[in-house]
Design an enzyme around this catalytic site. Structure first.
Site, PDB file in Angstrom:
ATOM      1  N   HIS A   1       0.831  -1.209   0.000  1.00 53.72           N
ATOM      2  CA  HIS A   1       0.000   0.000   0.000  1.00 53.72           C
ATOM      3  C   HIS A   1       0.871   1.266   0.000  1.00 53.72           C
ATOM      4  CE1 HIS A   1      -3.684   2.324   1.195  1.00 53.72           C
ATOM      5  NE2 HIS A   1      -2.742   3.158   1.616  1.00 53.72           N
ATOM      6  N   GLU A   2       1.765   1.345   0.956  1.00 56.53           N
ATOM      7  CA  GLU A   2       2.608   2.545   1.058  1.00 56.53           C
ATOM      8  C   GLU A   2       3.523   2.673  -0.158  1.00 56.53           C
ATOM      9  OE1 GLU A   2       1.657   4.654   3.046  1.00 56.53           O
ATOM     10  OE2 GLU A   2       0.452   3.339   4.305  1.00 56.53           O
TER      11      GLU A   2
ATOM     12  N   HIS B   1       1.706   4.423  -2.911  1.00 53.29           N
ATOM     13  CA  HIS B   1       1.778   5.889  -2.757  1.00 53.29           C
ATOM     14  C   HIS B   1       3.144   6.380  -3.234  1.00 53.29           C
ATOM     15  CE1 HIS B   1      -1.948   6.663  -0.689  1.00 53.29           C
ATOM     16  NE2 HIS B   1      -1.669   5.901   0.335  1.00 53.29           N
TER      17      HIS B   1
ATOM     18  N   HIS C   1       3.521   6.545  -6.960  1.00 57.15           N
ATOM     19  CA  HIS C   1       2.761   7.685  -7.485  1.00 57.15           C
ATOM     20  C   HIS C   1       3.595   8.964  -7.364  1.00 57.15           C
ATOM     21  CE1 HIS C   1      -1.530   9.685  -7.519  1.00 57.15           C
ATOM     22  NE2 HIS C   1      -0.956   9.701  -8.703  1.00 57.15           N
TER      23      HIS C   1
END
Ligand code: ZN
Length: 682
Positions: free
Chosen positions: A471-472, A475, A478
């Site tokens: 998940h991290e 980010h 991105h």
């Protein structure tokens, strides 16, 4: 005297000199860069050259210097906290917020951006530059810059009071959480609890110089009791204290009551929205988001509710039936998690402890890097020579398929004293290229709180922790893979709040795919792959009670949106009424009358989620639907991976998320993938 924070701020692409930063460097450096930024504002307004190069770039550079001083300080304060550092950090907060107000309400700057937006140069600027100008103008308006003087004054009063109320709300909640505990000396009450929970309760008792075991309302202490404690009176007492925290009822009734704070907050938010020309705070909140209107959000949530409610009720029925089979005739609120957990164990027989040996750190991290290599063609290489702030923190470079550098990141995986809990991605700097062509690479901090290795054993992760890391990292990609050259709309900057979780939730999907799991798992001693029966159980348990969880999230989201959208200034807030009506519509069971969940709903009263809680589900529709394209074309399909890279990851906030999503998917978002992934029948 040289100041390492300022040296880095003045040097292009310099990394923070963590080892050299002393608490005494912090305030002088922040004062310096803020004063310099104010001089820059005066200078650009004096020259009256409202062009990109003469106006926007110097202001960007000034803000970037503040960011480059503040980001490492704020990061260190989160991960290496100690009193002197915290004092120096806290001393800067007022300076930074004063500067934000100074800029946000600066008439001259606002006029400058307007001149630029209406001038001849505007049409020659690229799309990212135009987006930055438009975002900036929008934010000026939301800061009340063009209000008449008396209303500007009221705006300032309201925002400052709202920030006091927000911190009062969290202080009350924190104090209420710590004001109550359950003290046990009778060992039989511990029946059912896992050893780790008993151990922690014993330590808590010792710290309080008490005999026996002490249970508190902090989640790590509270949750195991609700899930595992066999004694019903114990669970009941914990439940009643927990759901009445910071309210007018319960064991500490009235003492830390958030009722007035909540009413005043809602009234002031409404007034603020009205000042800025919105009908209500929900509309103001959506002005910067992907969702277009409160009604669009409400129909989105209601639609999901309609599709999930039947199955959610069946989920609940299954718990009731399971309890009945054990001669429990009626389920009380404090029985639901307990029998739920037992039902889960009886159906799937899967535990974290069984899975952990198959997720050693090196397998998981290398596996993650290999997954993103297969998807996006990127390579990740560690640089051991770089100075980090702790011996266990590692530094990496990302290069793309052409061997070009894209960005850098620090990876800080283990929990330790002085480190804030949870997992998050923060940025040191974003990508920017100035008109001289000088490029600044994005740099990110990836932070988790996993257990560190013990002895010769590598760190072993739970599957949840693997999901968190992915998940991290989503980010992070991105932020780091962006090809946008305009700071402020590159990477995660300028992305709408309700679309930010798209890349992060998207990347989690690979942790559930057998083909990817083969890459990220392997027994830490033997290297053996995850046994088929464990894999099957893990995948089967994924959607246990997912419809019930879905309607719970919808209950929070609908409550939040309606509370802000339906606010009536003449009546004041009807918090309990709105919540009751939402529950009658979407909850599988109505909690006891004394339940005051709303008094601890910090996301909307003390966090950034006011009229925005729906963002979690909203972004999940996008991430699930984006992943569905990989399911259609192959989960490691190169072409689809490159399309996601080019349409989403590289474009950041340079265009509205809705446009980028449509470009990738070739159509508008569709909720069916989310329902299917959640195991909700359509
Ligand atoms: Zn996230």
């Amino acid at each position: 005297m040289s100041n390492p924070l300022l040296e880095v701020a003045n040097n292009h692409n310099a990394l923070p000199k963590f080892a050299a930063i002393k608490p005494t460097h912090i305030e002088p450096a922040i004062e310096q860069v803020i004063n310099d930024a104010k001089s820059t504002v005066d200078k650009v307004l004096d020259t009256k050259q409202f062009t990109w190069q003469g106006f926007v770039e110097p202001l960007q550079r000034a803000d970037e210097r503040i960011q480059k001083v503040w980001a490492p300080v704020s990061h260190l304060n989160s991960v290496m906290s100690e009193p002197e550092l915290r004092n120096a950090h806290d001393a800067c907060l007022a300076l930074l917020s004063e500067y934000a107000t100074y800029v946000g309400q600066h008439q001259g700057l606002f006029a400058g951006y307007q001149a630029l937006a209406n001038g001849d140069e505007y049409s020659t600027l690229n799309r990212s530059q135009q987006k930055l100008i438009n975002d900036t103008l929008r934010d000026f308006k939301l800061s009340g810059v063009d209000l008449p003087e008396n209303e500007k004054k009221r705006y300032a009063e309201i925002t400052s009071r709202l920030s006091e109320l927000s911190s009062q709300f969290s202080n009350n909640l924190l104090d209420a959480t710590h004001a109550w505990h359950y003290h046990i000396t009778d060992e039989t009450l511990l029946s059912g609890l896992p050893d780790s929970a008993i151990e922690a309760a014993k330590e808590a008792a010792q710290e309080a110089e008490k005999e026996g075991w002490l249970f508190t309302l902090d989640i790590p202490s509270y949750l195991p009791v609700m899930l595992y404690a066999d004694n019903v009176e114990f669970r009941k007492a914990m439940y009643q204290a927990f759901v009445t925290r910071a309210s007018d009822v319960g064991p500490n009734a009235g003492e830390y009551d958030n009722s007035d704070v909540m009413n005043e907050t809602l009234a002031l938010r409404h007034e603020l929205a009205n000042l800025l020309g919105f009908d209500n705070y929900a509309e103001m909140s959506l002005a910067t988001k992907m969702a277009e209107s409160p009604n669009q959000v409400l129909s989105f949530l209601n639609d999901l509710a309609e599709r999930s409610l039947g199955q959610a009720k069946a989920d609940y029925q299954a718990i009731e039936n399971f309890a009945k089979a054990q001669s429990v005739q009626t389920l009380d609120a404090w029985d639901v998690p307990y029998y739920s957990e037992q039902l889960k164990q009886s159906e799937y027989a899967i535990s974290d402890e069984q899975l952990k040996p198959y997720f050693p750190e090196h397998k998981v991290v290398d596996g993650l890097f290999s997954v993103v290599n297969r998807l996006f063609g990127i390579h990740i290489k560690e640089h051991k020579e770089i100075d980090t702030y702790h011996p266990t923190v590692r530094f990496y470079e990302i290069t793309d398929a052409n061997g070009e550098t894209r960005g850098f990141f620090y990876m800080d995986l283990y929990a330790r004293a002085g480190k804030r809990g949870g997992a998050w991605m923060a940025d040191f700097v974003g990508r920017n290229r100035d008109s001289k062509g000088e490029l600044q690479y994005p740099v990110a901090f990836l932070t988790c709180n996993f257990s560190k290795p013990v002895g010769d054993k590598p760190a072993l992760f739970t599957h949840d922790e693997v999901l968190t890391l992915f998940h991290e990292f989503g980010h992070g990609l991105h932020h780091m893979l962006t090809q946008v050259d305009t700071g402020g709309v590159s990477g995660i900057d300028g992305v709408e709040w309700d679309a930010v979780e798209l890349p992060s939730q998207f990347l989690e999907n690979w942790c559930w795919e057998p083909e990817a799991l083969a890459d990220i798992s392997g027994h830490y001693e033997t290297g053996e792959p995850l046994p088929q029966n464990l894999l099957d159980n893990m995948l089967a348990a994924r959607n246990f009670q997912s419809a019930m969880q879905m309607v719970r999230q919808l209950e929070f989201s609908l409550f939040d949106m309606k509370l802000h959208y339906e606010f009536d200034a003449a009546q004041g807030a009807d918090i309990a009424g709105v919540l009751q009506r939402v529950r009658e519509h979407v909850a599988v069971r109505i909690p006891p009358e004394y339940n005051r969940f709303q008094h601890s709903f910090g996301h909307i009263f003390a966090g950034g989620y006011a009229a925005g809680y729906y963002s979690y589900k909203w972004a999940e529709v996008l991430s699930a639907d984006a992943f569905a394209k990989f399911e259609e074309n192959g989960i490691f399909d190169r072409a689809t991976g490159r399309e996601f890279l080019h349409a989403i990851l590289e474009r950041g906030g340079s265009q509205p998320a809705a446009e980028l999503f449509s470009e990738f998917r070739g159509r508008e978002p569709d909720i069916n993938a989310l329902l299917r992934h959640s195991g909700i029948a359509n």
